[in-house]
Design a protein around this motif. Structure first.
Motif, PDB file in Angstrom:
ATOM      1  N   ARG A 198      56.682  22.216  43.319  1.00 17.33           N
ATOM      2  CA  ARG A 198      57.575  21.148  42.871  1.00 17.33           C
ATOM      3  C   ARG A 198      57.724  19.742  43.237  1.00 17.33           C
ATOM      4  O   ARG A 198      58.694  19.627  44.753  1.00 17.33           O
ATOM      5  CB  ARG A 198      58.736  22.004  42.322  1.00 17.33           C
ATOM      6  CG  ARG A 198      59.426  22.525  42.973  1.00 17.33           C
ATOM      7  CD  ARG A 198      60.557  22.762  42.883  1.00 17.33           C
ATOM      8  NE  ARG A 198      61.760  22.668  41.277  1.00 17.33           N
ATOM      9  CZ  ARG A 198      62.236  23.402  40.884  1.00 17.33           C
ATOM     10  NH1 ARG A 198      62.941  24.006  40.291  1.00 17.33           N
ATOM     11  NH2 ARG A 198      63.581  22.728  39.504  1.00 17.33           N
TER      12      ARG A 198
ATOM     13  N   GLY B 276      60.016  24.737  37.261  1.00 17.33           N
ATOM     14  CA  GLY B 276      59.992  25.611  38.470  1.00 17.33           C
ATOM     15  C   GLY B 276      60.623  26.707  39.034  1.00 17.33           C
ATOM     16  O   GLY B 276      59.925  27.479  40.430  1.00 17.33           O
TER      17      GLY B 276
ATOM     18  N   ILE C 106      55.707  19.879  37.949  1.00 10.25           N
ATOM     19  CA  ILE C 106      55.362  21.006  38.631  1.00 10.25           C
ATOM     20  C   ILE C 106      53.185  20.779  39.426  1.00 10.25           C
ATOM     21  O   ILE C 106      52.835  20.146  38.451  1.00 10.25           O
ATOM     22  CB  ILE C 106      54.659  22.464  38.213  1.00 10.25           C
ATOM     23  CG1 ILE C 106      56.466  22.661  37.906  1.00 10.25           C
ATOM     24  CG2 ILE C 106      54.245  23.843  37.795  1.00 10.25           C
ATOM     25  CD1 ILE C 106      56.910  23.296  39.105  1.00 10.25           C
TER      26      ILE C 106
ATOM     27  N   GLU D   2      50.451  22.537  40.820  1.00 12.73           N
ATOM     28  CA  GLU D   2      49.793  24.152  40.687  1.00 12.73           C
ATOM     29  C   GLU D   2      48.246  24.566  40.045  1.00 12.73           C
ATOM     30  O   GLU D   2      47.670  23.493  39.838  1.00 12.73           O
ATOM     31  CB  GLU D   2      50.780  25.364  39.361  1.00 12.73           C
ATOM     32  CG  GLU D   2      49.824  25.272  37.855  1.00 12.73           C
ATOM     33  CD  GLU D   2      51.116  25.847  37.103  1.00 12.73           C
ATOM     34  OE1 GLU D   2      52.278  26.221  37.393  1.00 12.73           O
ATOM     35  OE2 GLU D   2      50.426  26.151  36.211  1.00 12.73           O
TER      36      GLU D   2
ATOM     37  N   LYS E   4      59.246  30.215  38.250  1.00 12.07           N
ATOM     38  CA  LYS E   4      58.246  30.600  38.574  1.00 12.07           C
ATOM     39  C   LYS E   4      58.742  30.968  39.753  1.00 12.07           C
ATOM     40  O   LYS E   4      58.126  31.765  40.747  1.00 12.07           O
ATOM     41  CB  LYS E   4      57.695  29.257  39.322  1.00 12.07           C
ATOM     42  CG  LYS E   4      55.948  28.957  38.004  1.00 12.07           C
ATOM     43  CD  LYS E   4      55.127  27.590  38.375  1.00 12.07           C
ATOM     44  CE  LYS E   4      54.699  27.231  39.445  1.00 12.07           C
ATOM     45  NZ  LYS E   4      52.991  28.404  39.017  1.00 12.07           N
TER      46      LYS E   4
ATOM     47  N   CYS F  60      58.463  19.354  34.867  1.00 12.36           N
ATOM     48  CA  CYS F  60      59.239  20.449  34.788  1.00 12.36           C
ATOM     49  C   CYS F  60      59.426  20.946  33.884  1.00 12.36           C
ATOM     50  O   CYS F  60      59.880  21.710  33.745  1.00 12.36           O
ATOM     51  CB  CYS F  60      59.541  20.371  36.025  1.00 12.36           C
ATOM     52  SG  CYS F  60      60.246  21.414  36.489  1.00 12.36           S
TER      53      CYS F  60
END
Length: 358
Positions: free
Chosen positions: A160, A142, A228, A230, A145, A196
């Motif tokens: 997250r 996280g 996470i 996504e 990113k 994560c």
């Protein structure tokens, strides 16, 4: 040269670490080094610590293969019931202090979150790989990113989630059937749910149908306090190793079934790997430039490996950075080095030389 190859530990990647470590150990012994393969968690019970580099401490035959399933960590912890008082096994620190360099064959939380590196820095122990700051930055997907966003590194949009908010998130999902990013954008299915701070794709799930989301979220939270969620990128997967800031050839990873999960990473024949990747020169250079940029912004040192997806439309997305890339018989970094004419043994020597120069 006296070298400790440090492996094992109690992360979900223990078996991968032992496989990497045994191969590194054998290679260094064949090249004339006084190498010792040492499990960071189990240590060495002998009293002859000073003379250990003159002995044949060889666990290699026990640690050659990675099974299809991640190891039973509770069984390993039970071998040292008092481990919470001191993570390091017997004599680990004293043996590492006696070495010229420690080759970090660790993978997962134990070796890649920066805690062991911080301890070694305090004790003046020289080791391969990056330092504790960049290790921590990369381990937390996280946080990595967020840095990608600041430095305009293309990465899949996501959020997250903390374990304490899981039920609220699930309730909202059931009511709205949609996940919204922090900037107000929507993420429709399919989605990727992943721990994560995980590694080797342990705790990673692809959600293609609404009914799969809750199970994926609950399972991912078994591995970490944060996950996470996504956007799923449909396309081709690649990886790029970086040595001292310079990108190696791009390698493409194409699992024969499913995605590049734990089984496909480490079972021979499960994945087709092509190096150099068969993509245009333009895309090759773009991916290599991004890998080198990620190396810089995450303050990486020595060597690392960046993972990428290229969508069907040709967009490139960086997924994450790996601070201690695998060195198993099926690992990507050695294949990339080999594409430049660098043998496995030469790669190990280059990594050690880089660490000693730091």
């Amino acid at each position: 040269m006296k070298i400790v190859v440090l492996a094992g530990g109690i992360s979900t990647e223990r078996d991968v670490s032992l496989s990497s470590g045994s191969l590194i150990y054998k290679c260094l012994k064949e090249r004339g080094h006084q190498a010792v393969l040492l499990d960071v968690f189990l240590g060495y019970e002998g009293t002859d610590v000073v003379e250990i580099f003159d002995k044949e401490i060889n666990w290699a035959e026990e640690t050659k293969h990675v099974s299809e399933e991640s190891p039973d960590i509770e069984q390993i912890k039970a071998l040292r019931p008092d481990w919470k008082k001191n993570f390091f096994g017997p004599n680990v620190i004293s043996i590492c202090q006696a070495a010229d360099v420690v080759f970090m064959g660790l993978h997962g939380e134990n070796g890649e979150n920066g805690r062991i590196q911080a301890c070694f820095d305090l004790m003046g122990i020289c080791y391969t790989g990056t330092d504790y700051v960049s290790s921590a930055l990369c381990m937390d997907k996280g946080l990595a990113k967020e840095l990608f966003a600041v430095y305009r590194i293309p990465t899949p949009r996501g959020i997250r989630l903390k374990k304490g908010n899981m039920e609220v998130c699930l309730k909202k999902w059931k009511e709205e059937g949609m996940i919204c990013t922090e900037d107000g954008g929507e993420m429709p299915l399919p989605l990727v749910v992943k721990a994560c701070n995980g590694g080797s794709s342990v705790g990673v799930y692809i959600v293609r149908e609404e009914g799969e989301y809750e199970a994926a979220l609950r399972d991912a939270f078994l591995y970490d306090e944060e996950v996470i969620v996504e956007r799923y990128i449909k396309g081709r997967e690649f990886s790029v190793g970086v040595m001292e800031g310079r990108a190696l050839p791009v390698i493409e990873i194409a699992p024969k079934q499913g995605f590049y999960d734990y089984k496909n990473k480490y079972q021979a024949g499960s994945t087709v790997e092509t190096c150099p990747a068969e993509i245009s020169l333009e895309k090759t250079e773009e991916m290599k430039r991004l890998a080198e940029k990620v190396f810089r912004i995450l303050r990486l040192k020595n060597y690392a490996r960046m993972d990428f997806m290229m969508s069907e439309e040709g967009e490139i997305f960086c997924l994450e950075a790996n601070t201690l890339p695998g060195m198993t018989p099926t690992s990507l970094l050695p294949q990339e080095a080999a594409a430049e004419g660098v043998s496995y043994g030469e790669l190990c020597e280059k990594i050690i030389e880089s660490a000693l120069r730091a």
